[in-house]
Enzyme design. Structure first.
Site, PDB file in Angstrom:
ATOM      1  N   PRO A  84      25.672  28.370  47.106  1.00  0.00           N
ATOM      2  CA  PRO A  84      25.837  27.129  47.249  1.00  0.00           C
ATOM      3  C   PRO A  84      25.054  25.929  46.475  1.00  0.00           C
ATOM      4  CG  PRO A  84      25.659  27.889  49.562  1.00  0.00           C
ATOM      5  CD  PRO A  84      25.061  28.819  48.475  1.00  0.00           C
ATOM      6  N   GLU A  85      25.520  25.215  45.599  1.00  0.00           N
ATOM      7  CA  GLU A  85      24.635  24.370  45.173  1.00  0.00           C
ATOM      8  C   GLU A  85      25.105  22.922  45.589  1.00  0.00           C
ATOM      9  OE1 GLU A  85      22.627  24.218  41.295  1.00  0.00           O
ATOM     10  OE2 GLU A  85      23.087  26.239  41.059  1.00  0.00           O
TER      11      GLU A  85
ATOM     12  N   HIS B 100      26.536  39.429  59.698  1.00  0.00           N
ATOM     13  CA  HIS B 100      26.111  38.227  59.116  1.00  0.00           C
ATOM     14  C   HIS B 100      26.371  36.860  59.790  1.00  0.00           C
ATOM     15  CE1 HIS B 100      23.941  41.185  56.639  1.00  0.00           C
ATOM     16  NE2 HIS B 100      25.275  41.207  56.085  1.00  0.00           N
TER      17      HIS B 100
ATOM     18  N   ARG C  79      21.700  36.852  53.336  1.00  0.00           N
ATOM     19  CA  ARG C  79      20.262  37.076  53.045  1.00  0.00           C
ATOM     20  C   ARG C  79      19.412  36.142  53.946  1.00  0.00           C
ATOM     21  NH1 ARG C  79      21.094  36.742  46.270  1.00  0.00           N
ATOM     22  NH2 ARG C  79      22.608  38.050  46.386  1.00  0.00           N
TER      23      ARG C  79
ATOM     24  N   ARG D 272       3.957  15.858  31.262  1.00  0.00           N
ATOM     25  CA  ARG D 272       4.065  17.108  31.789  1.00  0.00           C
ATOM     26  C   ARG D 272       4.334  18.367  30.731  1.00  0.00           C
ATOM     27  NH1 ARG D 272       5.955  16.628  37.526  1.00  0.00           N
ATOM     28  NH2 ARG D 272       5.886  18.989  37.392  1.00  0.00           N
TER      29      ARG D 272
END
Length: 267
Positions: free
Chosen positions: A2-3, A91, A110, A152
DNA sequence: AGAATTACCTGAGCGC
DNA sequence: TGCGCTCAGGTAATTC
Protein backbone atom coordinates in the site's frame (compact mmCIF):
# COMPACT_ATOMS: atom_id res chain seq x y z
CA UNK A 1 2.29 -2.73 -1.00
CA UNK A 2 0.00 0.00 0.00
CA UNK A 3 1.18 3.47 -0.82
CA UNK A 4 -0.49 6.75 0.06
CA UNK A 5 -3.40 6.36 -2.39
CA UNK A 6 -4.23 2.89 -1.13
CA UNK A 7 -4.04 4.08 2.47
CA UNK A 8 -6.30 7.03 1.67
CA UNK A 9 -8.84 4.81 -0.08
CA UNK A 10 -8.79 2.49 2.90
CA UNK A 11 -9.25 5.46 5.22
CA UNK A 12 -12.29 6.70 3.33
CA UNK A 13 -13.89 3.30 3.27
CA UNK A 14 -13.29 2.67 6.96
CA UNK A 15 -14.44 6.18 7.85
CA UNK A 16 -17.81 5.63 6.20
CA UNK A 17 -18.28 2.29 7.94
CA UNK A 18 -16.71 2.63 11.36
CA UNK A 19 -17.00 6.18 12.68
CA UNK A 20 -19.42 6.12 15.59
CA UNK A 21 -18.88 2.43 16.23
CA UNK A 22 -17.20 1.12 19.38
CA UNK A 23 -14.74 -1.68 19.93
CA UNK A 24 -16.11 -4.64 21.84
CA UNK A 25 -13.17 -7.02 21.63
CA UNK A 26 -9.62 -7.00 20.33
CA UNK A 27 -7.73 -10.20 19.62
CA UNK A 28 -3.97 -9.93 19.13
CA UNK A 29 -2.73 -13.23 17.78
CA UNK A 30 0.65 -11.99 16.58
CA UNK A 31 2.18 -9.02 18.39
CA UNK A 32 5.58 -9.20 16.76
CA UNK A 33 5.27 -6.67 13.97
CA UNK A 34 7.79 -4.03 12.97
CA UNK A 35 7.52 -2.96 16.56
CA UNK A 36 5.65 -4.87 19.27
CA UNK A 37 1.90 -4.33 19.41
CA UNK A 38 1.22 -2.79 22.86
CA UNK A 39 0.46 -5.55 25.33
CA UNK A 40 -2.47 -3.67 26.83
CA UNK A 41 -4.18 -2.82 23.52
CA UNK A 42 -6.80 -5.52 24.01
CA UNK A 43 -7.57 -4.12 27.45
CA UNK A 44 -7.66 -0.46 26.40
CA UNK A 45 -9.84 -0.47 23.29
CA UNK A 46 -13.07 -2.24 24.32
CA UNK A 47 -15.72 0.37 25.06
CA UNK A 48 -13.98 3.13 23.11
CA UNK A 49 -15.77 4.74 20.18
CA UNK A 50 -14.08 5.69 16.90
CA UNK A 51 -14.61 9.46 16.57
CA UNK A 52 -12.84 9.94 13.26
CA UNK A 53 -10.19 8.39 11.05
CA UNK A 54 -7.35 10.55 9.79
CA UNK A 55 -4.25 9.91 7.72
CA UNK A 56 -0.72 11.24 7.97
CA UNK A 57 1.56 9.97 5.24
CA UNK A 58 0.86 6.26 5.18
CA UNK A 59 -0.31 6.12 8.78
CA UNK A 60 -3.98 5.65 9.60
CA UNK A 61 -5.01 7.45 12.78
CA UNK A 62 -8.14 6.31 14.60
CA UNK A 63 -9.37 8.91 17.08
CA UNK A 64 -10.66 6.92 20.03
CA UNK A 65 -11.25 9.85 22.35
CA UNK A 66 -8.87 8.95 25.14
CA UNK A 67 -6.12 8.12 22.67
CA UNK A 68 -5.26 7.21 19.11
CA UNK A 69 -4.90 3.89 17.40
CA UNK A 70 -2.08 4.13 14.84
CA UNK A 71 -1.90 1.68 11.96
CA UNK A 72 0.76 1.46 9.28
CA UNK A 73 0.33 -1.22 6.63
CA UNK A 74 4.02 -1.58 5.87
CA UNK A 75 4.73 -3.48 2.70
CA UNK A 76 2.13 -6.16 2.64
CA UNK A 77 -0.44 -5.20 5.24
CA UNK A 78 -4.08 -4.52 4.71
CA UNK A 79 -7.20 -3.98 6.76
CA UNK A 80 -10.16 -6.09 5.81
CA UNK A 81 -13.64 -5.20 6.94
CA UNK A 82 -15.92 -8.18 7.36
CA UNK A 83 -19.60 -8.01 8.18
CA UNK A 84 -19.47 -11.03 10.44
CA UNK A 85 -16.82 -12.59 12.61
CA UNK A 86 -15.11 -15.44 10.82
CA UNK A 87 -12.22 -17.69 11.67
CA UNK A 88 -8.80 -16.21 10.99
CA UNK A 89 -6.52 -17.34 8.19
CA UNK A 90 -2.79 -17.26 7.86
CA UNK A 91 -1.22 -13.87 8.67
CA UNK A 92 -4.46 -12.53 10.16
CA UNK A 93 -2.65 -11.03 13.12
CA UNK A 94 -5.20 -8.79 14.82
CA UNK A 95 -9.01 -8.73 14.96
CA UNK A 96 -10.94 -5.66 16.03
CA UNK A 97 -14.55 -6.60 16.73
CA UNK A 98 -17.03 -3.73 16.68
CA UNK A 99 -20.33 -3.30 18.47
CA UNK A 100 -22.30 -3.54 15.24
CA UNK A 101 -20.82 -6.94 14.46
CA UNK A 102 -18.21 -5.71 12.01
CA UNK A 103 -14.80 -7.30 12.16
CA UNK A 104 -11.79 -5.20 11.20
CA UNK A 105 -8.93 -7.57 10.51
CA UNK A 106 -5.26 -6.67 10.24
CA UNK A 107 -3.46 -8.99 7.84
CA UNK A 108 0.25 -8.68 7.07
CA UNK A 109 2.41 -11.55 5.76
CA UNK A 110 5.72 -9.73 6.07
CA UNK A 111 4.95 -8.08 9.39
CA UNK A 112 6.37 -4.73 8.33
CA UNK A 113 3.24 -3.02 9.57
CA UNK A 114 2.78 -1.14 12.81
CA UNK A 115 -0.12 -1.06 15.25
CA UNK A 116 0.36 1.30 18.18
CA UNK A 117 -1.56 3.21 20.83
CA UNK A 118 -0.78 6.83 21.66
CA UNK A 119 -2.32 9.31 24.05
CA UNK A 120 -2.14 12.98 23.19
CA UNK A 121 -1.55 14.65 19.86
CA UNK A 122 -0.80 11.85 17.39
CA UNK A 123 1.35 14.18 15.32
CA UNK A 124 3.76 14.17 18.26
CA UNK A 125 4.14 10.39 18.07
CA UNK A 126 7.83 9.61 17.54
CA UNK A 127 7.08 7.97 14.20
CA UNK A 128 5.04 10.93 12.96
CA UNK A 129 6.78 13.98 14.35
CA UNK A 130 9.51 14.02 11.72
CA UNK A 131 7.34 13.50 8.65
CA UNK A 132 7.39 16.16 5.97
CA UNK A 133 4.43 18.00 4.42
CA UNK A 134 1.50 16.13 2.92
CA UNK A 135 1.96 16.00 -0.88
CA UNK A 136 -1.71 16.82 -1.50
CA UNK A 137 -1.61 20.08 0.44
CA UNK A 138 -0.30 23.52 -0.46
CA UNK A 139 2.54 23.09 2.02
CA UNK A 140 4.20 20.95 -0.63
CA UNK A 141 5.10 22.89 -3.75
CA UNK A 142 7.95 23.58 -6.15
CA UNK A 143 9.58 26.25 -4.06
CA UNK A 144 9.60 24.04 -0.98
CA UNK A 145 11.12 21.18 -2.97
CA UNK A 146 13.64 23.50 -4.59
CA UNK A 147 14.81 24.89 -1.27
CA UNK A 148 15.07 21.53 0.44
CA UNK A 149 16.94 19.99 -2.50
CA UNK A 150 19.42 22.84 -2.71
CA UNK A 151 22.94 21.70 -1.99
CA UNK A 152 21.84 18.12 -1.53
CA UNK A 153 23.85 15.54 -3.41
CA UNK A 154 21.41 12.67 -3.39
CA UNK A 155 19.38 11.56 -6.40
CA UNK A 156 16.08 13.36 -6.76
CA UNK A 157 14.20 10.07 -6.56
CA UNK A 158 15.71 9.32 -3.18
CA UNK A 159 14.93 12.84 -2.03
CA UNK A 160 11.21 12.59 -2.78
CA UNK A 161 11.08 9.14 -1.19
CA UNK A 162 12.47 10.54 2.05
CA UNK A 163 9.51 10.80 4.43
CA UNK A 164 11.12 13.78 6.13
CA UNK A 165 10.97 15.65 2.81
CA UNK A 166 7.45 14.73 1.76
CA UNK A 167 5.01 12.24 3.27
CA UNK A 168 3.89 9.06 1.64
CA UNK A 169 5.76 8.94 -1.67
CA UNK A 170 6.99 5.38 -2.16
CA UNK A 171 8.92 3.68 -4.90
CA UNK A 172 6.06 3.19 -7.32
CA UNK A 173 4.81 6.76 -7.41
CA UNK A 174 8.32 8.20 -7.29
CA UNK A 175 9.08 6.34 -10.53
CA UNK A 176 5.78 7.38 -12.09
CA UNK A 177 6.04 11.03 -11.10
CA UNK A 178 9.58 11.40 -12.43
CA UNK A 179 8.55 9.89 -15.76
CA UNK A 180 5.63 12.27 -16.04
CA UNK A 181 7.85 15.20 -15.08
CA UNK A 182 10.45 14.07 -17.64
CA UNK A 183 13.18 14.18 -15.02
CA UNK A 184 15.76 11.43 -14.66
CA UNK A 185 15.53 9.71 -11.27
CA UNK A 186 19.29 9.86 -10.82
CA UNK A 187 19.54 13.61 -11.29
CA UNK A 188 21.36 15.18 -8.34
CA UNK A 189 18.77 17.06 -6.31
CA UNK A 190 20.79 20.27 -6.23
CA UNK A 191 20.84 20.52 -10.04
CA UNK A 192 17.07 20.83 -10.43
CA UNK A 193 15.75 24.23 -11.42
CA UNK A 194 12.84 25.87 -9.66
CA UNK A 195 10.74 25.17 -12.72
CA UNK A 196 11.60 21.49 -12.66
CA UNK A 197 10.80 21.34 -8.95
CA UNK A 198 7.44 22.99 -9.59
CA UNK A 199 6.65 20.48 -12.31
CA UNK A 200 7.71 17.60 -10.09
CA UNK A 201 5.65 18.77 -7.11
CA UNK A 202 2.63 19.14 -9.39
CA UNK A 203 2.91 15.72 -11.00
CA UNK A 204 3.47 14.01 -7.64
CA UNK A 205 0.11 15.42 -6.60
CA UNK A 206 -1.42 14.39 -9.91
CA UNK A 207 -0.33 10.78 -9.86
CA UNK A 208 -1.41 10.36 -6.25
CA UNK A 209 -4.80 11.98 -6.80
CA UNK A 210 -5.43 9.99 -9.97
CA UNK A 211 -4.63 6.78 -8.15
CA UNK A 212 -6.95 7.67 -5.29
CA UNK A 213 -9.66 8.23 -7.87
CA UNK A 214 -9.04 4.93 -9.59
CA UNK A 215 -8.93 3.25 -6.20
CA UNK A 216 -12.57 4.05 -5.67
CA UNK A 217 -13.30 0.52 -6.77
CA UNK A 218 -10.91 -0.86 -4.18
CA UNK A 219 -12.87 -3.06 -1.87
CA UNK A 220 -11.56 -3.19 1.63
CA UNK A 221 -13.90 -6.03 2.43
CA UNK A 222 -12.21 -8.37 0.03
CA UNK A 223 -8.71 -9.22 -0.94
CA UNK A 224 -8.84 -7.30 -4.16
CA UNK A 225 -5.67 -5.92 -5.60
CA UNK A 226 -5.27 -2.35 -4.48
CA UNK A 227 -3.14 -1.40 -7.41
CA UNK A 228 -3.88 -0.83 -11.02
CA UNK A 229 -0.65 -2.07 -12.61
CA UNK A 230 -2.01 -1.35 -16.07
CA UNK A 231 -2.00 2.30 -15.07
CA UNK A 232 1.73 2.35 -14.40
CA UNK A 233 3.77 3.89 -17.18
CA UNK A 234 7.20 2.78 -15.98
CA UNK A 235 7.01 0.86 -12.71
CA UNK A 236 7.54 -2.84 -13.38
CA UNK A 237 8.14 -2.17 -17.08
CA UNK A 238 11.94 -2.25 -17.30
CA UNK A 239 13.03 -3.25 -20.82
CA UNK A 240 9.56 -2.70 -22.24
CA UNK A 241 8.88 0.12 -24.71
CA UNK A 242 8.38 3.62 -23.39
CA UNK A 243 4.77 4.67 -23.92
CA UNK A 244 6.04 8.04 -25.06
CA UNK A 245 8.85 7.27 -27.52
CA UNK A 246 8.85 3.50 -27.88
CA UNK A 247 12.45 2.95 -26.83
CA UNK A 248 13.11 0.32 -24.17
CA UNK A 249 12.87 1.60 -20.60
CA UNK A 250 16.02 1.46 -18.49
CA UNK A 251 16.10 -0.23 -15.12
CA UNK A 252 18.71 0.73 -12.54
CA UNK A 253 19.02 0.60 -8.78
CA UNK A 254 19.01 3.70 -6.66
CA UNK A 255 19.45 3.25 -2.94
CA UNK A 256 18.81 -0.44 -3.53
CA UNK A 257 15.40 0.32 -5.02
CA UNK A 258 14.24 -0.72 -8.44
CA UNK A 259 14.19 2.36 -10.63
CA UNK A 260 12.73 2.50 -14.13
CA UNK A 261 12.95 5.42 -16.52
CA UNK A 262 13.34 6.42 -20.15
CA UNK A 263 16.79 7.69 -21.10
CA UNK A 264 15.31 9.37 -24.12
CA UNK A 265 12.39 11.18 -22.52
CA UNK A 266 13.74 12.00 -19.07
CA UNK A 267 16.52 14.56 -18.69
C1' DA B 1 24.76 16.92 8.75
C1' DG B 2 24.15 14.27 5.02
C1' DA B 3 24.70 10.04 2.68
C1' DA B 4 24.98 5.17 2.52
C1' DT B 5 23.98 0.79 4.47
C1' DT B 6 21.51 -2.56 7.31
C1' DA B 7 17.67 -4.80 9.49
C1' DC B 8 13.14 -6.43 9.76
C1' DC B 9 9.93 -10.47 7.10
C1' DT B 10 7.75 -14.00 3.92
C1' DG B 11 6.02 -15.38 -0.66
C1' DA B 12 7.01 -15.78 -5.42
C1' DG B 13 9.85 -17.05 -8.99
C1' DC B 14 13.80 -19.26 -10.71
C1' DG B 15 17.67 -22.59 -11.69
C1' DC B 16 19.16 -26.98 -10.79
C1' DT C 1 9.42 -32.41 -5.56
C1' DG C 2 12.24 -29.64 -3.25
C1' DC C 3 16.23 -27.07 -2.09
C1' DG C 4 18.64 -22.76 -2.07
C1' DC C 5 18.95 -18.42 -3.90
C1' DT C 6 17.29 -13.66 -5.14
C1' DC C 7 13.99 -10.19 -5.19
C1' DA C 8 10.23 -7.23 -3.59
C1' DG C 9 10.09 -2.86 -0.57
C1' DG C 10 8.69 1.22 3.99
C1' DT C 11 11.22 3.11 7.13
C1' DA C 12 13.90 3.35 11.37
C1' DA C 13 18.29 2.49 13.08
C1' DT C 14 22.96 2.33 12.38
C1' DT C 15 27.30 3.35 10.35
C1' DC C 16 30.42 6.00 7.59
Amino acid sequence: MPELPEVEVTRRRLESELVGKSFTQVLVRVAKLRQPVPKDLAAILPGLKIRSIARRGKYLLFDCGSGWLLVHLGMTGFLRLLRVVSSPGKHDHIDFIMDDGHLLRFHDPRKFGIVDWFTGDPLLHPLLSGIGPEPLTDAFDGLYLFNIGRGRKIAIKQLIMDSAVVAGVGNIYANEALFRARIRPDRISGTLTLLECSTLASVIREVLEESIGEGSTYRVAEESVAYHPQAFKVYGRGGKPCFNCGKPLDEIRLGNRSTVFCQNCQK
